[in-house]
Design a protein around this motif. Structure first.
Motif, mmCIF file in Angstrom:
data_model
loop_
_atom_site.group_PDB
_atom_site.id
_atom_site.type_symbol
_atom_site.label_atom_id
_atom_site.label_comp_id
_atom_site.label_asym_id
_atom_site.label_seq_id
_atom_site.Cartn_x
_atom_site.Cartn_y
_atom_site.Cartn_z
ATOM 1 N N GLN A 60 41.572 62.759 70.954
ATOM 2 C CA GLN A 60 41.845 62.683 72.541
ATOM 3 C C GLN A 60 41.841 64.345 73.079
ATOM 4 O O GLN A 60 42.704 65.024 72.780
ATOM 5 C CB GLN A 60 42.965 61.935 72.845
ATOM 6 N N PRO B 259 37.073 62.853 74.881
ATOM 7 C CA PRO B 259 37.690 61.468 74.971
ATOM 8 C C PRO B 259 39.047 61.633 75.888
ATOM 9 O O PRO B 259 39.693 62.470 75.820
ATOM 10 C CB PRO B 259 38.149 61.486 73.452
ATOM 11 N N VAL C 299 31.909 54.855 76.337
ATOM 12 C CA VAL C 299 33.211 54.461 75.933
ATOM 13 C C VAL C 299 34.320 55.613 75.995
ATOM 14 O O VAL C 299 34.109 56.472 74.978
ATOM 15 C CB VAL C 299 33.138 53.461 74.897
ATOM 16 N N ASN C 300 35.410 55.479 76.680
ATOM 17 C CA ASN C 300 36.455 56.355 76.403
ATOM 18 C C ASN C 300 36.035 57.763 76.701
ATOM 19 O O ASN C 300 36.342 58.826 76.181
ATOM 20 C CB ASN C 300 37.254 56.379 75.007
ATOM 21 N N GLN D 42 38.187 52.595 69.342
ATOM 22 C CA GLN D 42 37.026 52.287 70.413
ATOM 23 C C GLN D 42 35.699 51.632 69.938
ATOM 24 O O GLN D 42 35.228 52.124 68.700
ATOM 25 C CB GLN D 42 36.690 53.380 71.577
ATOM 26 N N ASN E 184 41.506 58.789 75.783
ATOM 27 C CA ASN E 184 42.587 58.159 75.315
ATOM 28 C C ASN E 184 42.462 58.149 73.804
ATOM 29 O O ASN E 184 41.179 58.487 73.017
ATOM 30 C CB ASN E 184 42.651 56.682 75.664
ATOM 31 N N SER E 185 43.372 57.845 73.026
ATOM 32 C CA SER E 185 43.411 57.822 71.598
ATOM 33 C C SER E 185 43.282 56.408 71.073
ATOM 34 O O SER E 185 43.528 55.435 72.029
ATOM 35 C CB SER E 185 44.660 58.201 71.095
#
Length: 416
Positions: A195, A251, A224-225, A257, A253-254
């Motif tokens: 992240q 990224p 995504v992310n 995914q 978020n953590s």
């Protein structure tokens, strides 16, 4: 008598040509070949397609021209596609020299797009029964030199496909992704995913493809992310092959995914686990979405000479949330600029982007800077390549040439 007969023939031919011309014009107005449309940031453009045709411009290279006009006839529409052997349903990219576009009047180009301006993508969705339909969108340059995004482009037209070949060298290759119950198999993710830490060339995912028809391809995931994976290239043979997708992005978020890979109509999924880290910064580029505010260049830019760490462009950012960042440009003329780091304070700040690559052409080139969803543009003028040294010199690099001189003999001698 012969003169009278000849004059009669000329008059008859003129009458026939005039009547044919009127009939053609009447037919064009009443039954256009098709339609086209597209949007810029504030307006929709729409008109009729006058004609579409295919020509062979090299032993195995074909060009498709789609030509149209607005209802008042004052603006013209021209879309070109290029293919090896034949045109097929699929994706055509300006970055691969597969398409260019122009919307213009008799005195100026309103919008134009090609590989030197930025990415412009045409998707042929149907081709057959002497009919073509498709969509288009991407980066263009307007009459003032500003970079503008064109969206929601559509076209349809009658077209004589007798000049189209039967090979598979145009458009996207045909095949299926390796998958089991929707999951890509086998798949291999390389690199560390954290992240707030921008992906690098070391972040890749390998997938398998069963190719049934060779040609150019684009295999890509959704975003995504804040991250996506893609690869563009050419399949020259059929059968099972592996393709390594390159990752880009920052990224957000953590956690786990799931990404969806697409190749033509074939899809499959794979997961990636992102480790905990610092959330990315947010903010706005100075001058967004127009020209970058106070963009300052450093270094010399010359065709054929690779950029070094001295080639930089400084841009301004108004930071609203601190955190990790990646600010970068698209690749134009073989060159791009980027920088990654961490903003520790909010407010206006300057960021130095470092250039890389080797310029392929001289002249003015326009770059698009991206920071999150914020965009701005700047231009760089690349000088012409240096003159090679005197004497014989065999050309091995871009911009090279060779000269010859007389050795022995007299100045009156000549080469035969």
């Amino acid at each position: 008598m012969k003169i009278i007969k000849l004059s009669s023939v000329i008059v008859l031919l003129a009458a026939l040509l005039f009547s044919c011309q009127k009939e053609y014009s009447f037919e064009k107005v009443i039954t256009p070949a098709g339609t086209w449309e597209f949007n810029d940031s504030s307006k929709q453009y729409i008109g009729n397609m006058d004609t579409a045709y295919i020509q062979t411009i090299a032993p195995s290279t074909k060009i498709m021209s789609l030509m149209g006009r607005t209802a008042n006839g004052q603006q013209s529409f021209r879309l070109h596609l290029y293919a090896i052997d034949s045109f097929t349903v699929g994706t055509y990219k300006a970055s691969l020299s597969q398409t260019d576009f122009k919307y213009y009047t008799a005195t100026k180009n309103i919008y134009q797009a090609d590989q030197f301006i930025g990415e412009f993508i045409v998707v042929v969705t149907a081709l057959g029964n002497n009919q073509i339909t498709g969509t288009f969108s991407g980066t263009s340059q307007d009459s003032t030199g500003a970079i503008k995004q064109l969206t929601l482009g559509k076209f349809t037209s009658r077209i004589n496909l007798s000049g189209n070949g039967t090979g598979g060298g145009g458009g996207t290759a045909v095949g299926t992704l390796g998958a089991s119950a929707g999951t890509c198999t086998p798949t291999s993710a390389i690199g560390t995913y954290t992240q707030g830490v921008a992906l690098t060339s070391g972040n890749t995912v390998t997938v398998t493809v069963t190719v049934t028809a060779p040609g150019t391809y684009t295999i890509a995931t959704n975003t995504v992310n804040g991250v996506s994976f893609s690869k563009t290239g050419t399949f020259t043979t059929t059968g099972v092959q592996t393709v390594t997708l390159n990752g880009t992005g920052l990224p957000i978020n953590s956690g786990n995914q799931t990404f969806t890979v697409t190749f033509g109509s074939s899809t499959c999924n794979f997961p990636i686990n992102f480790g905990a880290g610092t959330p990315p910064a947010t903010g706005t580029l100075g001058g967004s979405p127009g020209n970058c505010t106070t963009a300052t260049q450093a270094g010399t830019y010359t065709q054929g000479i690779a950029l070094t760490s001295a080639n930089t462009v400084t841009v301004q950012v108004n930071v609203t949330t601190v955190g990790a960042y990646t600010i970068s440009t698209n690749t134009v003329n073989g060159v791009s600029f980027t920088n990654s780091g961490t903003f520790t304070t909010t407010g206006p700040q300057n960021v130095i982007l470092t250039g890389s690559g080797t310029p392929t052409s001289s002249g003015v080139q326009n770059f698009i800077v991206t920071f999150g969803s914020s965009l701005c543009t700047f231009s760089i003028t690349f000088g012409s390549g240096t003159t090679p040294p005197a004497g014989d010199y065999f050309p091995l690099t871009l911009g090279s040439n060779w000269t010859y001189g007389l050795e022995g003999g007299t100045p009156s001698d000549s080469l035969n």
